[in-house]
Design an enzyme around this catalytic site. Structure first.
Site, PDB file in Angstrom:
ATOM      1  N   ILE A 105       0.388   7.373   0.630  1.00 47.32           N
ATOM      2  CA  ILE A 105      -0.481   7.010  -0.496  1.00 47.32           C
ATOM      3  C   ILE A 105      -1.962   6.999  -0.085  1.00 47.32           C
ATOM      4  O   ILE A 105      -2.845   7.133  -0.942  1.00 47.32           O
ATOM      5  CB  ILE A 105      -0.037   5.635  -1.072  1.00 47.32           C
ATOM      6  CG1 ILE A 105      -0.419   5.499  -2.529  1.00 47.32           C
ATOM      7  CG2 ILE A 105      -0.553   4.479  -0.233  1.00 47.32           C
ATOM      8  CD1 ILE A 105       0.247   4.321  -3.230  1.00 47.32           C
TER       9      ILE A 105
ATOM     10  N   ASN B 128       4.485   3.532  14.425  1.00 48.00           N
ATOM     11  CA  ASN B 128       3.787   2.313  14.820  1.00 48.00           C
ATOM     12  C   ASN B 128       4.811   1.191  14.941  1.00 48.00           C
ATOM     13  O   ASN B 128       5.710   1.062  14.101  1.00 48.00           O
ATOM     14  CB  ASN B 128       2.718   1.935  13.786  1.00 48.00           C
ATOM     15  CG  ASN B 128       1.558   2.919  13.788  1.00 48.00           C
ATOM     16  OD1 ASN B 128       1.181   3.439  14.836  1.00 48.00           O
ATOM     17  ND2 ASN B 128       0.997   3.186  12.629  1.00 48.00           N
TER      18      ASN B 128
ATOM     19  N   GLY C  59      -0.845  -1.716  14.475  1.00 51.32           N
ATOM     20  CA  GLY C  59      -1.241  -1.232  13.157  1.00 51.32           C
ATOM     21  C   GLY C  59      -0.101  -1.058  12.173  1.00 51.32           C
ATOM     22  O   GLY C  59      -0.289  -0.493  11.096  1.00 51.32           O
ATOM     23  N   GLN C  60       1.107  -1.533  12.537  1.00 47.69           N
ATOM     24  CA  GLN C  60       2.203  -1.425  11.567  1.00 47.69           C
ATOM     25  C   GLN C  60       1.983  -2.435  10.448  1.00 47.69           C
ATOM     26  O   GLN C  60       1.795  -3.627  10.704  1.00 47.69           O
ATOM     27  CB  GLN C  60       3.566  -1.688  12.244  1.00 47.69           C
ATOM     28  CG  GLN C  60       4.722  -1.439  11.288  1.00 47.69           C
ATOM     29  CD  GLN C  60       6.100  -1.683  11.911  1.00 47.69           C
ATOM     30  OE1 GLN C  60       6.220  -2.148  13.037  1.00 47.69           O
ATOM     31  NE2 GLN C  60       7.136  -1.376  11.137  1.00 47.69           N
TER      32      GLN C  60
ATOM     33  N   HIS D 102       9.136   3.842   9.853  1.00 43.89           N
ATOM     34  CA  HIS D 102       8.692   5.100   9.250  1.00 43.89           C
ATOM     35  C   HIS D 102       8.013   5.953  10.310  1.00 43.89           C
ATOM     36  O   HIS D 102       7.357   5.441  11.214  1.00 43.89           O
ATOM     37  CB  HIS D 102       7.735   4.849   8.075  1.00 43.89           C
ATOM     38  CG  HIS D 102       6.631   3.895   8.403  1.00 43.89           C
ATOM     39  ND1 HIS D 102       6.796   2.525   8.362  1.00 43.89           N
ATOM     40  CD2 HIS D 102       5.349   4.113   8.786  1.00 43.89           C
ATOM     41  CE1 HIS D 102       5.653   1.943   8.709  1.00 43.89           C
ATOM     42  NE2 HIS D 102       4.758   2.888   8.976  1.00 43.89           N
TER      43      HIS D 102
HETATM   44  P1  5GP Z   1       1.916   1.736   9.127  1.00 44.27           P
HETATM   45  O1  5GP Z   1       0.494   1.331   9.336  1.00 44.27           O
HETATM   46  O2  5GP Z   1       2.814   0.584   8.749  1.00 44.27           O
HETATM   47  O3  5GP Z   1       2.481   2.556  10.262  1.00 44.27           O
HETATM   48  O4  5GP Z   1       1.882   2.765   7.930  1.00 44.27           O
HETATM   49  C1  5GP Z   1       2.244   2.452   6.624  1.00 44.27           C
HETATM   50  C2  5GP Z   1       1.825   3.626   5.793  1.00 44.27           C
HETATM   51  O5  5GP Z   1       2.434   3.526   4.535  1.00 44.27           O
HETATM   52  C3  5GP Z   1       0.306   3.707   5.555  1.00 44.27           C
HETATM   53  O6  5GP Z   1      -0.185   4.958   5.998  1.00 44.27           O
HETATM   54  C4  5GP Z   1       0.175   3.504   4.045  1.00 44.27           C
HETATM   55  O7  5GP Z   1      -0.862   4.283   3.486  1.00 44.27           O
HETATM   56  C5  5GP Z   1       1.537   3.918   3.537  1.00 44.27           C
HETATM   57  N1  5GP Z   1       1.968   3.224   2.328  1.00 44.27           N
HETATM   58  C6  5GP Z   1       1.947   1.883   2.107  1.00 44.27           C
HETATM   59  N2  5GP Z   1       2.446   1.594   0.896  1.00 44.27           N
HETATM   60  C7  5GP Z   1       2.802   2.780   0.341  1.00 44.27           C
HETATM   61  C8  5GP Z   1       3.382   3.123  -0.916  1.00 44.27           C
HETATM   62  O8  5GP Z   1       3.676   2.279  -1.762  1.00 44.27           O
HETATM   63  N3  5GP Z   1       3.592   4.448  -1.149  1.00 44.27           N
HETATM   64  C9  5GP Z   1       3.290   5.414  -0.223  1.00 44.27           C
HETATM   65  N4  5GP Z   1       3.547   6.692  -0.574  1.00 44.27           N
HETATM   66  N5  5GP Z   1       2.739   5.117   0.969  1.00 44.27           N
HETATM   67  C10 5GP Z   1       2.500   3.817   1.244  1.00 44.27           C
END
Ligand code: 5GP
Ligand code: ZN
Length: 112
Positions: free
Chosen positions: A31, A86, A92-93, A99
Protein backbone atom coordinates in the site's frame (compact mmCIF):
# COMPACT_ATOMS: atom_id res chain seq x y z
CA UNK A 1 -6.02 -14.31 14.07
CA UNK A 2 -9.11 -12.11 14.22
CA UNK A 3 -7.18 -8.88 14.73
CA UNK A 4 -4.54 -9.32 12.04
CA UNK A 5 -4.77 -7.10 8.94
CA UNK A 6 -2.99 -9.62 6.70
CA UNK A 7 -5.32 -12.42 7.84
CA UNK A 8 -8.11 -10.06 6.80
CA UNK A 9 -6.49 -9.63 3.39
CA UNK A 10 -6.40 -13.45 3.14
CA UNK A 11 -10.15 -13.68 3.86
CA UNK A 12 -10.99 -10.65 1.69
CA UNK A 13 -12.33 -8.70 4.66
CA UNK A 14 -9.76 -5.99 3.80
CA UNK A 15 -9.27 -5.36 0.07
CA UNK A 16 -5.84 -5.67 -1.56
CA UNK A 17 -4.57 -5.61 -5.12
CA UNK A 18 -3.61 -9.25 -5.41
CA UNK A 19 -1.05 -10.49 -7.94
CA UNK A 20 -1.35 -14.15 -7.07
CA UNK A 21 -3.23 -16.49 -4.77
CA UNK A 22 -3.37 -20.23 -4.19
CA UNK A 23 -4.37 -22.43 -1.27
CA UNK A 24 -1.24 -21.55 0.73
CA UNK A 25 0.03 -18.09 -0.22
CA UNK A 26 -1.16 -14.65 -1.35
CA UNK A 27 0.85 -11.92 -3.08
CA UNK A 28 -0.38 -8.32 -3.16
CA UNK A 29 0.95 -4.84 -3.91
CA UNK A 30 2.27 -2.90 -0.94
CA UNK A 31 0.00 0.00 0.00
CA UNK A 32 3.01 2.32 0.49
CA UNK A 33 5.56 1.22 -2.12
CA UNK A 34 9.23 1.98 -1.48
CA UNK A 35 10.19 1.39 -5.14
CA UNK A 36 8.44 1.09 -8.54
CA UNK A 37 7.87 -2.61 -7.88
CA UNK A 38 6.99 -3.44 -4.27
CA UNK A 39 4.73 -6.29 -3.33
CA UNK A 40 4.37 -8.67 -0.41
CA UNK A 41 4.06 -12.44 -0.34
CA UNK A 42 2.45 -14.00 2.72
CA UNK A 43 1.42 -17.46 3.85
CA UNK A 44 -2.31 -17.84 4.44
CA UNK A 45 -1.42 -19.45 7.76
CA UNK A 46 -0.88 -16.85 10.48
CA UNK A 47 2.71 -16.78 11.70
CA UNK A 48 3.71 -13.57 13.44
CA UNK A 49 7.33 -13.27 12.34
CA UNK A 50 10.28 -15.19 10.87
CA UNK A 51 11.26 -16.25 14.38
CA UNK A 52 7.97 -18.20 14.61
CA UNK A 53 8.68 -20.37 11.56
CA UNK A 54 8.95 -24.08 12.44
CA UNK A 55 9.97 -27.11 10.43
CA UNK A 56 6.39 -27.67 9.31
CA UNK A 57 6.50 -24.28 7.55
CA UNK A 58 9.63 -24.99 5.49
CA UNK A 59 7.66 -25.89 2.37
CA UNK A 60 5.46 -22.78 2.35
CA UNK A 61 8.40 -20.44 3.00
CA UNK A 62 10.18 -21.97 -0.01
CA UNK A 63 7.06 -21.49 -2.09
CA UNK A 64 6.87 -17.82 -1.07
CA UNK A 65 10.38 -17.27 -2.47
CA UNK A 66 9.63 -19.20 -5.66
CA UNK A 67 6.35 -17.35 -6.27
CA UNK A 68 7.92 -13.99 -5.39
CA UNK A 69 10.78 -14.49 -7.85
CA UNK A 70 8.36 -15.48 -10.62
CA UNK A 71 6.15 -12.45 -9.97
CA UNK A 72 9.24 -10.19 -9.90
CA UNK A 73 10.15 -11.47 -13.36
CA UNK A 74 6.59 -11.00 -14.61
CA UNK A 75 6.75 -7.41 -13.40
CA UNK A 76 9.98 -6.60 -15.19
CA UNK A 77 12.59 -6.72 -12.45
CA UNK A 78 14.11 -10.18 -12.97
CA UNK A 79 17.55 -8.55 -13.25
CA UNK A 80 17.48 -7.06 -9.75
CA UNK A 81 15.17 -7.15 -6.76
CA UNK A 82 15.42 -7.41 -3.00
CA UNK A 83 13.80 -10.15 -0.93
CA UNK A 84 13.26 -8.89 2.62
CA UNK A 85 11.76 -10.32 5.79
CA UNK A 86 11.68 -7.92 8.71
CA UNK A 87 11.70 -9.56 12.12
CA UNK A 88 10.68 -7.53 15.15
CA UNK A 89 9.94 -3.88 15.88
CA UNK A 90 13.62 -2.99 16.09
CA UNK A 91 14.06 -4.13 12.49
CA UNK A 92 11.05 -2.14 11.32
CA UNK A 93 8.41 -4.87 11.37
CA UNK A 94 5.04 -3.20 11.81
CA UNK A 95 2.67 -5.94 10.67
CA UNK A 96 2.92 -9.09 12.76
CA UNK A 97 1.84 -11.59 10.12
CA UNK A 98 5.00 -12.83 8.43
CA UNK A 99 5.53 -11.28 5.00
CA UNK A 100 8.21 -11.23 2.36
CA UNK A 101 8.84 -7.93 0.60
CA UNK A 102 9.87 -8.03 -3.06
CA UNK A 103 11.31 -4.64 -3.99
CA UNK A 104 12.74 -3.71 -7.37
CA UNK A 105 12.99 -1.15 -10.12
CA UNK A 106 14.91 1.53 -8.23
CA UNK A 107 17.05 3.86 -10.34
CA UNK A 108 19.26 5.05 -7.46
CA UNK A 109 21.76 2.74 -5.74
CA UNK A 110 20.33 0.64 -2.93
CA UNK A 111 21.16 1.72 0.61
CA UNK A 112 22.81 -1.36 2.23
P1 5GP B 1 6.94 -4.35 7.69
O1 5GP B 1 7.51 -3.02 8.02
O2 5GP B 1 6.05 -4.91 8.78
O3 5GP B 1 7.97 -5.35 7.23
O4 5GP B 1 6.07 -4.12 6.39
C1 5GP B 1 4.68 -4.01 6.40
C2 5GP B 1 4.30 -3.55 5.02
O5 5GP B 1 2.92 -3.73 4.85
C3 5GP B 1 4.60 -2.06 4.77
O6 5GP B 1 5.44 -1.93 3.63
C4 5GP B 1 3.21 -1.45 4.57
O7 5GP B 1 3.21 -0.43 3.60
C5 5GP B 1 2.38 -2.64 4.15
N1 5GP B 1 0.98 -2.57 4.55
C6 5GP B 1 0.50 -2.28 5.79
N2 5GP B 1 -0.84 -2.34 5.80
C7 5GP B 1 -1.21 -2.69 4.55
C8 5GP B 1 -2.49 -2.91 3.94
O8 5GP B 1 -3.54 -2.80 4.57
N3 5GP B 1 -2.49 -3.24 2.62
C9 5GP B 1 -1.33 -3.38 1.90
N4 5GP B 1 -1.47 -3.72 0.60
N5 5GP B 1 -0.12 -3.18 2.44
C10 5GP B 1 -0.06 -2.84 3.75
ZN1 ZN C 1 -2.39 -12.96 10.36
Amino acid sequence: MSDCIFCKIVTGEIPAKKLYEDDEVVAFWDIAPQAPVHFLVIPKKHLAAPVDVTEQDDQVIGKMIRVGARLAAENGVADGFRVIFNNGKKAGQVVFHIHMHIIGGREKPWPM
